[in-house]
Design a protein around this motif. Structure first.
Motif, PDB file in Angstrom:
ATOM      1  N   SER A  71       0.829  -1.206   0.000  1.00  0.00           N
ATOM      2  CA  SER A  71       0.000   0.000   0.000  1.00  0.00           C
ATOM      3  C   SER A  71       0.862   1.253   0.000  1.00  0.00           C
ATOM      4  O   SER A  71       1.999   1.259   0.481  1.00  0.00           O
ATOM      5  N   ASP A  72       0.281   2.346  -0.535  1.00  0.00           N
ATOM      6  CA  ASP A  72       0.920   3.655  -0.380  1.00  0.00           C
ATOM      7  C   ASP A  72       0.081   4.545   0.546  1.00  0.00           C
ATOM      8  O   ASP A  72       0.282   5.752   0.584  1.00  0.00           O
ATOM      9  N   LYS A  73      -0.842   3.927   1.294  1.00  0.00           N
ATOM     10  CA  LYS A  73      -1.674   4.685   2.235  1.00  0.00           C
ATOM     11  C   LYS A  73      -1.398   4.216   3.665  1.00  0.00           C
ATOM     12  O   LYS A  73      -1.672   3.063   4.010  1.00  0.00           O
ATOM     13  N   PRO A  74      -0.848   5.117   4.494  1.00  0.00           N
ATOM     14  CA  PRO A  74      -0.458   4.704   5.854  1.00  0.00           C
ATOM     15  C   PRO A  74      -1.580   3.991   6.619  1.00  0.00           C
ATOM     16  O   PRO A  74      -1.329   2.962   7.243  1.00  0.00           O
ATOM     17  N   GLU A  75      -2.798   4.518   6.572  1.00  0.00           N
ATOM     18  CA  GLU A  75      -3.862   3.880   7.374  1.00  0.00           C
ATOM     19  C   GLU A  75      -4.143   2.453   6.941  1.00  0.00           C
ATOM     20  O   GLU A  75      -4.511   1.613   7.755  1.00  0.00           O
ATOM     21  N   GLU A  76      -3.982   2.215   5.641  1.00  0.00           N
ATOM     22  CA  GLU A  76      -4.207   0.864   5.137  1.00  0.00           C
ATOM     23  C   GLU A  76      -3.050  -0.060   5.566  1.00  0.00           C
ATOM     24  O   GLU A  76      -3.259  -1.174   6.018  1.00  0.00           O
ATOM     25  N   ALA A  77      -1.834   0.445   5.447  1.00  0.00           N
ATOM     26  CA  ALA A  77      -0.672  -0.385   5.811  1.00  0.00           C
ATOM     27  C   ALA A  77      -0.627  -0.661   7.315  1.00  0.00           C
ATOM     28  O   ALA A  77      -0.110  -1.687   7.745  1.00  0.00           O
ATOM     29  N   PHE A  78      -1.162   0.254   8.128  1.00  0.00           N
ATOM     30  CA  PHE A  78      -1.087   0.075   9.586  1.00  0.00           C
ATOM     31  C   PHE A  78      -2.327  -0.604  10.159  1.00  0.00           C
ATOM     32  O   PHE A  78      -2.418  -0.804  11.378  1.00  0.00           O
ATOM     33  N   ALA A  79      -3.292  -0.960   9.298  1.00  0.00           N
ATOM     34  CA  ALA A  79      -4.568  -1.482   9.814  1.00  0.00           C
ATOM     35  C   ALA A  79      -4.352  -2.741  10.656  1.00  0.00           C
ATOM     36  O   ALA A  79      -3.811  -3.740  10.190  1.00  0.00           O
ATOM     37  N   GLY A  80      -4.736  -2.653  11.913  1.00  0.00           N
ATOM     38  CA  GLY A  80      -4.640  -3.806  12.815  1.00  0.00           C
ATOM     39  C   GLY A  80      -3.219  -4.204  13.169  1.00  0.00           C
ATOM     40  O   GLY A  80      -3.002  -5.283  13.742  1.00  0.00           O
ATOM     41  N   ALA A  81      -2.237  -3.336  12.879  1.00  0.00           N
ATOM     42  CA  ALA A  81      -0.832  -3.730  13.071  1.00  0.00           C
ATOM     43  C   ALA A  81      -0.507  -3.989  14.545  1.00  0.00           C
ATOM     44  O   ALA A  81      -0.891  -3.222  15.431  1.00  0.00           O
ATOM     45  N   ASP A  82       0.187  -5.095  14.786  1.00  0.00           N
ATOM     46  CA  ASP A  82       0.721  -5.420  16.118  1.00  0.00           C
ATOM     47  C   ASP A  82       2.155  -4.909  16.253  1.00  0.00           C
ATOM     48  O   ASP A  82       2.627  -4.652  17.357  1.00  0.00           O
ATOM     49  N   TYR A  83       2.829  -4.820  15.135  1.00  0.00           N
ATOM     50  CA  TYR A  83       4.203  -4.316  15.075  1.00  0.00           C
ATOM     51  C   TYR A  83       4.272  -3.302  13.946  1.00  0.00           C
ATOM     52  O   TYR A  83       3.651  -3.509  12.901  1.00  0.00           O
TER      53      TYR A  83
END
Ligand code: NDP
Length: 328
Positions: A71-83
């Motif tokens: 992804s080039d969209k931070p919110e999409e790349a960070f969705a549900g991220a544990d790390y």
């Protein structure tokens, strides 16, 4: 088996990212029984290169790799991220002033802090900032994520720590695992202070074993501080594999603990040892087997150490001052 965890990586197709992704997917970071979903963030112009990296990840047929998000969209790349490993940053270009570099990165990391705040898994999240100026970038990201505990953010001084261990093992003719209670104080920059005063080698004082204060001051400390430049001079490229390896060590130890051993992490300061509250400052830490870190307490710094501590502390304060408009 275990449920997959979500690992977000920014700058995923850069030099460090290219080393990091494969080692995470093979289980080096979280263990050979922990399935992983990689969530890669890149700039729009690097998405094609990222696609190639994802093809290679597929081609490794890693048993633990359960998915790849590009992804080039931070919110999409960070969705549900544990790390979240925040590696991508704006490099210093020719003629760029230090202040401009700070500001360019402050923009990137304020956007990413906000995106983490919205979409990451706030209850489990561990954030490691690798992109420089790492400590100040961590500060900016954390301050832009008001709903996430600032202790869930960190910046990397583990590479400096590992570089120090390697130099000390070589000097004392011992193994890196024989060296204990060594640490890095302060900023991940040339002002960092690699401190051997509490260190031991096979349980004996490092200072007494080395018995050469001149070597410590004129050789050891500058070698650790300037190792990055020495690698660029030799290789023509910056240290990417060792930086990735240190990032893996940092996250693994933060998750599974250090077995009572010291390591170095730049973390939120509550004012310990006089490091101003709110700075992201490298301290000696011990992580328990539940993944909770504690700063080693009660150390006495001598005058030499205190001067170096203050120099790196002042540099961090001036970096903070340089980005103050971007700190909510
Ligand atoms: P690298 O992967 O080599 O380095 C990335 C960052 O890590 C740099 O800030 C670098 O600092 C830092 N770093 C920290 N420790 C070390 C170390 N020991 N050795 C080397 N670097 C270290 O950079 P690339 O240019 O190859 O890749 C960066 C990627 O990030 C690019 O693909 C770019 O597209 C992407 N990017 C993504 C962003 C985003 O996701 N929003 C934003 C900006 C960039 P230093 O510059 O001081 O060497």
């Amino acid at each position: 088996g275990k449920a997959p965890v979500r690992v977000a990586i920014t700058g995923a197709s850069g030099q460090i990212g290219y080393q990091l992704l494969f080692r995470i997917a093979s289980g080096d970071m979280l263990g050979k029984d922990q399935p992983i979903i990689l969530q890669c963030l890149e700039l729009p112009g690097a998405m094609n290169s990222l696609k190639g990296v994802a093809m290679e990840l597929d081609d490794c047929a890693f048993p633990l790799l359960k998915g790849i998000v590009q992804s080039d969209k931070p919110e999409e790349a960070f969705a549900g991220a544990d790390y979240a490993l925040l590696v991508g940053a704006r490099p210093r270009s020719k003629g760029m002033e230090r202040g401009d570099l700070l500001k360019a990165n402050a923009e990137i990391f304020s956007v990413q802090g906000k995106a983490l705040d919205k979409s990451a898994n706030r209850d489990t999240l561990r954030v490691l900032v690798v992109g420089n100026p790492a400590n100040t970038n961590a500060l900016i990201a954390a301050r832009n994520a008001p709903n996430i505990d600032p202790k869930r953010f960190s910046a990397m001084t583990r590479l400096d720590h590992n570089r120090g261990l390697a130099q000390l093992a070589d000097k004392t003719g011992s193994a890196v695992t024989d060296i204990e209670k060594f640490c890095i104080w302060g900023n991940h920059s040339a002002t960092q202070y690699p401190d051997i005063n509490f260190g031991t080698v096979k349980g004996k004082s490092l200072v007494n074993t080395i018995n050469d204060q001149k070597w410590v001051k004129d050789n050891f400390i500058p070698t650790v501080q300037q190792r990055g430049a020495a690698i660029i001079a030799a290789r023509g490229l910056s240290s990417a594999a060792s930086a990735a390896s240190a990032a893996i060590d940092h996250m693994r130890d933060w998750t599974y603990g250090t077995n009572g051993q010291w390591t170095s992490m730049a973390i939120y300061s509550e004012g310990e040892y006089g490091a101003d509250k709110g700075l992201y400052f490298s301290f000696p830490v011990i992580v328990d087997n539940k993944g909770k870190y504690e700063i080693v307490k009660g150390l006495k710094l001598d005058q030499f150490s205190q001067e170096r501590f203050d120099a790196t502390r002042k540099e961090l304060l001036s970096e903070m001052d340089g980005v103050k408009e971007l700190l909510p």
